[in-house]
Design a protein around this motif. Sequence first.
Motif, PDB file in Angstrom:
ATOM      1  N   VAL A  59      11.317 -49.258 -27.788  1.00 20.04           N
ATOM      2  CA  VAL A  59      12.010 -50.512 -27.461  1.00 20.04           C
ATOM      3  C   VAL A  59      12.754 -50.372 -26.139  1.00 20.04           C
ATOM      4  CG1 VAL A  59      13.889 -52.032 -28.152  1.00 20.04           C
ATOM      5  CG2 VAL A  59      12.190 -51.309 -29.834  1.00 20.04           C
ATOM      6  N   TYR A  60      13.449 -49.249 -25.954  1.00 18.09           N
ATOM      7  CA  TYR A  60      14.132 -49.026 -24.681  1.00 18.09           C
ATOM      8  C   TYR A  60      13.138 -48.999 -23.517  1.00 18.09           C
ATOM      9  CZ  TYR A  60      18.663 -47.851 -26.766  1.00 18.09           C
ATOM     10  OH  TYR A  60      19.874 -47.905 -27.420  1.00 18.09           O
ATOM     11  N   ALA A  61      12.008 -48.324 -23.723  1.00 16.78           N
ATOM     12  CA  ALA A  61      11.018 -48.222 -22.654  1.00 16.78           C
ATOM     13  C   ALA A  61      10.403 -49.574 -22.314  1.00 16.78           C
ATOM     14  CB  ALA A  61       9.922 -47.232 -23.046  1.00 16.78           C
ATOM     15  N   GLY A  62      10.403 -50.500 -23.242  1.00 16.27           N
ATOM     16  CA  GLY A  62       9.817 -51.815 -22.993  1.00 16.27           C
ATOM     17  C   GLY A  62      10.710 -52.764 -22.240  1.00 16.27           C
ATOM     18  N   HIS A  63      11.937 -52.370 -21.934  1.00 13.58           N
ATOM     19  CA  HIS A  63      12.863 -53.225 -21.189  1.00 13.58           C
ATOM     20  C   HIS A  63      13.092 -52.620 -19.804  1.00 13.58           C
ATOM     21  CE1 HIS A  63      13.622 -54.803 -25.217  1.00 13.58           C
ATOM     22  NE2 HIS A  63      14.171 -55.868 -24.625  1.00 13.58           N
ATOM     23  N   ASN A  64      12.754 -53.391 -18.787  1.00 17.24           N
ATOM     24  CA  ASN A  64      12.891 -52.897 -17.415  1.00 17.24           C
ATOM     25  C   ASN A  64      14.340 -52.673 -17.015  1.00 17.24           C
ATOM     26  OD1 ASN A  64      10.090 -52.993 -17.040  1.00 17.24           O
ATOM     27  ND2 ASN A  64      10.165 -55.133 -16.378  1.00 17.24           N
ATOM     28  N   ALA A  65      15.247 -53.379 -17.674  1.00 18.32           N
ATOM     29  CA  ALA A  65      16.658 -53.231 -17.312  1.00 18.32           C
ATOM     30  C   ALA A  65      17.208 -51.879 -17.716  1.00 18.32           C
ATOM     31  CB  ALA A  65      17.489 -54.340 -17.939  1.00 18.32           C
ATOM     32  N   VAL A  66      16.594 -51.217 -18.697  1.00 19.73           N
ATOM     33  CA  VAL A  66      17.052 -49.902 -19.142  1.00 19.73           C
ATOM     34  C   VAL A  66      16.533 -48.855 -18.168  1.00 19.73           C
ATOM     35  CG1 VAL A  66      17.000 -48.214 -20.998  1.00 19.73           C
ATOM     36  CG2 VAL A  66      17.111 -50.653 -21.529  1.00 19.73           C
ATOM     37  N   LEU A  67      17.435 -48.032 -17.651  1.00 16.84           N
ATOM     38  CA  LEU A  67      17.071 -47.041 -16.652  1.00 16.84           C
ATOM     39  C   LEU A  67      16.398 -45.840 -17.307  1.00 16.84           C
ATOM     40  CD1 LEU A  67      20.319 -47.032 -14.462  1.00 16.84           C
ATOM     41  CD2 LEU A  67      18.197 -48.286 -14.050  1.00 16.84           C
ATOM     42  N   PRO A  68      15.347 -45.293 -16.681  1.00 17.71           N
ATOM     43  CA  PRO A  68      14.735 -44.078 -17.229  1.00 17.71           C
ATOM     44  C   PRO A  68      15.597 -42.839 -17.005  1.00 17.71           C
ATOM     45  CG  PRO A  68      13.640 -44.730 -15.187  1.00 17.71           C
ATOM     46  CD  PRO A  68      14.603 -45.818 -15.510  1.00 17.71           C
ATOM     47  N   GLU A  69      16.451 -42.887 -15.990  1.00 16.18           N
ATOM     48  CA  GLU A  69      17.369 -41.788 -15.709  1.00 16.18           C
ATOM     49  C   GLU A  69      18.760 -42.350 -15.483  1.00 16.18           C
ATOM     50  OE1 GLU A  69      17.061 -38.612 -15.810  1.00 16.18           O
ATOM     51  OE2 GLU A  69      14.915 -38.580 -16.239  1.00 16.18           O
ATOM     52  N   PRO A  70      19.754 -41.905 -16.213  1.00  9.39           N
ATOM     53  CA  PRO A  70      19.713 -40.974 -17.356  1.00  9.39           C
ATOM     54  C   PRO A  70      18.900 -41.550 -18.525  1.00  9.39           C
ATOM     55  CG  PRO A  70      21.967 -41.307 -16.545  1.00  9.39           C
ATOM     56  CD  PRO A  70      21.126 -42.349 -15.922  1.00  9.39           C
ATOM     57  N   ALA A  71      18.160 -40.678 -19.185  1.00 16.80           N
ATOM     58  CA  ALA A  71      17.257 -41.119 -20.236  1.00 16.80           C
ATOM     59  C   ALA A  71      18.044 -41.593 -21.460  1.00 16.80           C
ATOM     60  CB  ALA A  71      16.327 -39.977 -20.635  1.00 16.80           C
ATOM     61  N   PRO A  72      17.516 -42.585 -22.191  1.00 17.69           N
ATOM     62  CA  PRO A  72      18.158 -43.028 -23.441  1.00 17.69           C
ATOM     63  C   PRO A  72      18.213 -41.882 -24.452  1.00 17.69           C
ATOM     64  CG  PRO A  72      16.533 -44.632 -22.694  1.00 17.69           C
ATOM     65  CD  PRO A  72      16.332 -43.416 -21.862  1.00 17.69           C
TER      66      PRO A  72
ATOM     67  N   GLU B   9      26.316 -40.349 -45.126  1.00 15.75           N
ATOM     68  CA  GLU B   9      27.425 -40.628 -46.027  1.00 15.75           C
ATOM     69  C   GLU B   9      27.095 -41.861 -46.861  1.00 15.75           C
ATOM     70  OE1 GLU B   9      32.250 -41.517 -45.852  1.00 15.75           O
ATOM     71  OE2 GLU B   9      31.107 -41.150 -44.018  1.00 15.75           O
ATOM     72  N   GLY B  10      27.385 -41.779 -48.192  1.00 17.79           N
ATOM     73  CA  GLY B  10      27.183 -42.925 -49.078  1.00 17.79           C
ATOM     74  C   GLY B  10      25.732 -43.299 -49.248  1.00 17.79           C
ATOM     75  N   GLY B  11      24.836 -42.337 -49.169  1.00 22.62           N
ATOM     76  CA  GLY B  11      23.420 -42.619 -49.371  1.00 22.62           C
ATOM     77  C   GLY B  11      22.769 -43.318 -48.200  1.00 22.62           C
ATOM     78  N   GLN B  12      23.286 -43.169 -47.011  1.00 23.79           N
ATOM     79  CA  GLN B  12      22.692 -43.801 -45.817  1.00 23.79           C
ATOM     80  C   GLN B  12      22.865 -42.886 -44.618  1.00 23.79           C
ATOM     81  OE1 GLN B  12      25.459 -47.009 -44.109  1.00 23.79           O
ATOM     82  NE2 GLN B  12      25.845 -47.136 -46.317  1.00 23.79           N
ATOM     83  N   VAL B  13      21.998 -43.116 -43.663  1.00 29.30           N
ATOM     84  CA  VAL B  13      22.009 -42.340 -42.421  1.00 29.30           C
ATOM     85  C   VAL B  13      22.525 -43.258 -41.315  1.00 29.30           C
ATOM     86  CG1 VAL B  13      20.674 -41.001 -40.777  1.00 29.30           C
ATOM     87  CG2 VAL B  13      20.045 -40.970 -43.186  1.00 29.30           C
ATOM     88  N   ALA B  14      23.562 -42.815 -40.600  1.00 29.85           N
ATOM     89  CA  ALA B  14      24.146 -43.595 -39.500  1.00 29.85           C
ATOM     90  C   ALA B  14      23.565 -43.111 -38.174  1.00 29.85           C
ATOM     91  CB  ALA B  14      25.652 -43.464 -39.500  1.00 29.85           C
ATOM     92  N   PHE B  15      22.979 -44.029 -37.430  1.00 30.62           N
ATOM     93  CA  PHE B  15      22.390 -43.725 -36.120  1.00 30.62           C
ATOM     94  C   PHE B  15      23.297 -44.280 -35.014  1.00 30.62           C
ATOM     95  CE2 PHE B  15      18.781 -43.745 -39.003  1.00 30.62           C
ATOM     96  CZ  PHE B  15      18.049 -42.651 -38.591  1.00 30.62           C
ATOM     97  N   LYS B  16      23.339 -43.555 -33.914  1.00 33.00           N
ATOM     98  CA  LYS B  16      24.062 -44.015 -32.716  1.00 33.00           C
ATOM     99  C   LYS B  16      23.204 -43.682 -31.501  1.00 33.00           C
ATOM    100  CE  LYS B  16      28.479 -43.724 -32.439  1.00 33.00           C
ATOM    101  NZ  LYS B  16      29.882 -43.237 -32.309  1.00 33.00           N
ATOM    102  N   SER B  17      22.958 -44.686 -30.641  1.00 27.74           N
ATOM    103  CA  SER B  17      22.097 -44.478 -29.467  1.00 27.74           C
ATOM    104  C   SER B  17      22.810 -44.984 -28.216  1.00 27.74           C
ATOM    105  CB  SER B  17      20.760 -45.207 -29.640  1.00 27.74           C
ATOM    106  OG  SER B  17      20.961 -46.610 -29.627  1.00 27.74           O
ATOM    107  N   PHE B  18      22.407 -44.384 -27.099  1.00 28.87           N
ATOM    108  CA  PHE B  18      22.978 -44.746 -25.809  1.00 28.87           C
ATOM    109  C   PHE B  18      21.846 -44.932 -24.798  1.00 28.87           C
ATOM    110  CE2 PHE B  18      26.099 -42.069 -27.961  1.00 28.87           C
ATOM    111  CZ  PHE B  18      27.228 -42.881 -27.929  1.00 28.87           C
ATOM    112  N   ALA B  19      22.026 -45.900 -23.922  1.00 25.81           N
ATOM    113  CA  ALA B  19      21.106 -46.129 -22.798  1.00 25.81           C
ATOM    114  C   ALA B  19      21.919 -46.663 -21.628  1.00 25.81           C
ATOM    115  CB  ALA B  19      19.993 -47.104 -23.187  1.00 25.81           C
TER     116      ALA B  19
END
Length: 777
Positions: free
Chosen positions: A712-725, A733-743
């Motif tokens: 999804v990040y690669a499909g948006h031209n506004a997202v820079l390849p460097e620094p990479a996402p 916790e609580g039977g779920q996995v929490a994800f955190k991403s940066f771009a």
Amino acid sequence: MTIRTIPGGLLAALFFCVFLAIAPRGLAQEAVPNPVAVLDLQAEALKAISAEADRATTAEQKVDLRDRGIVVGTTANATVALLEPQLAQLDQRIAELGEPSEGEAGDVKAQRAELQGERDTVDSAIKRGRLLAADAKEMIDRMIREINVAFSRDTFQQVASPLSPRLWSDVADRFPDDWARFGDFVTDQVLRIPGEGTVQRYVVLLASLLAAWLLVGPARRRLRHMGRTFALQQTAGTRARRSALAVWFVVVGTATSALACLVLYLAMNWANILTRGTRPLAETMMITASIGAFIISLGAALLLVGQSSWRLLPISDEAARKLRSFPPLGALLTFLGVFLVEGGRSIGVSRAAAILGNYIVAFTYCGLIIAILVSLGRLRRSHPEDANREPNVRTTIVTLATILAWIAVAVSIGAALQGYVNIALFLSRQTIWTAIVASTAYLLLIVVDDLCTTFLSPNSRLGRSLHSGLGLRKSQVGQLGVVTSALLRIGILVLAALLLTGPLGPGATSLFYQFGSTAEISIGGVTLVPGAILKAVIALVVGILLMRAVRSWLDERYLPATDLDPGARNSVSTIVSYVGFILAGFWALTLLGIGVERIALVVSALSVGIGFGLQAITQNFISGLILLAERPVKIGDTVRIGTDEGDVKRISVRSTEIQIADRSTLIVPNSELITKSIRNMTLANPLGRIQINFAAPLDVDVAAVKAALLEVYAGHNAVLPEPAPSIFIDGIEGGQVAFKSFAFVSGPRAVYATRSAVLFSLLERLRKDGIPLVAQA
């Protein structure tokens, strides 16, 4: 129109000064005459000038004495400049010998005495030169005062009005005598022509007429064709093509006509057709005809009827066709006017006839000016779309010039009807001369700018040579072209200003002199005269206009050619403009006669009031200077002040304008940006960061989630390849996995829109892949 030239002595003095400035020291010492002898000659010349000044009665004599005084003063200053290094060298050699002592050797004493004698001689010559220069300046000032007084007396002299019967009765009474003088002049001049050698004279005259026809006919057309061919072949596709061709047309048209007039004059002089009475008139008419040829050539080069692609003036073909007749008409009327006035002076007509001739010339010039202004007004009314355009500097100058021309014509006609014919003649001539000088300056300004920006551009041959030979960056080559163009254009404007004050006689500046000598005003020990006040106001206005022009040039021409960012450009232009305004104010105060010490006294007296009453304004002003110098916040930065966030649009010395998200403008005093904490999100790193948080069930395929989000990040031209996402598991916790991403995106302004688009794409992709999401605990 009276034509004045630089005297030969003054020109020689100028060359002498230039030689002293550029010649090597050894060459100067060998080739330049003995300075003491030069000062003796100049002292004798000044004595002769002083003796003749008491007997001079006419303005022409006083002008000649003034110019000779300038020669004396210039030569004396140049001689002093030559002797001062010799004096310093002798002082150094004497200092090397040390202080005299009792047991000093005889040869040392003799050398010291010899050097001291040489020093005394040089020092005496320097003092004589300075005194001579001061006396010459005093003589020059005296001549200028007398010239101004005479000019004012003649200009403001009232004669019989053309509406009064007295003028016409005087002309009628003197007509028989004037007609008799005319007949005697013609008869006398014809009788003075030798009777022998008639055939040879006719042959020479016919040959000169043929040569003149060849010059203004075939030769001119051939040279114009050569210039057009060269422009098409050698300068195709450049800005310099049109302007260089226009200058070529002016040079060819003026040179061929002037040379043709010179050939005719020399032929008539050689054939003894010109006598003592007609030779001065022929010389004046030859110069006037050359100026008329210049006017015609200049008008043709600027208008170029039927050649709109080559035309420099931003006008249509219709306007060019309607204006094409005015340059030849102006040249013809100028020639006839000069012939009428100078011819009457050569014949020696009566005062009434001379006054009538001045009236005819003044009203003729006014009629020409009115016809041009009316034609320009009709052209404006025929193109109403031009009135709806956004006003700019060019339209403002044209409008002001038109208003001033109408005022000059109205004053000229009014003065003539009241009997002030010399004022009417002066204003009408000055208006026409101003139009000629302004048109010439306009052409030269365009030519200089086009040539400099063309031949000193990064892609030109000269620009590539400077880039490869001197190691200049391409941007620096462009800056060099812009700066060179600006310096040359300033020189053209200065020369135009000098021409506007000098061509119409020796007393063109006497209006200030007369106005300034009428009354004095004393305020607190400072004596002010009306002329000084007027000069100060004009200086202030001119200074402000010049600084606005400089700032416009910096913003539009020079700074864009540099590598500076918009914030730095704003800082440079703002600081330069405020410094210029301060200098313009000091210039105006100096012309008022208010010295720096008085200004300091006033400032110190007002310091208490400024400290209390204007404390906030002073604080904001100083803070604005700090912002422009240190640039913790610059134009284009995204900043947060309290709960407001926006982009910096403008920084002045009092406040800063910030445009926030709802497109409104937040005006913040500069002291707030200096004394309080603000967040500058683009100061160190202009990149914007996207952060996305979400949660999924514990049994989710974390590799599939990571791959989907990266795609999804690669499909948006506004997202820079460097620094990479990057994607991280923030916790389980609580039977779920929490994800955190940066771009990262190009700037903070793109964060919100890009983050929203990524979330839309991510939700659609996860739903398509069957990856469920859960609410974060």
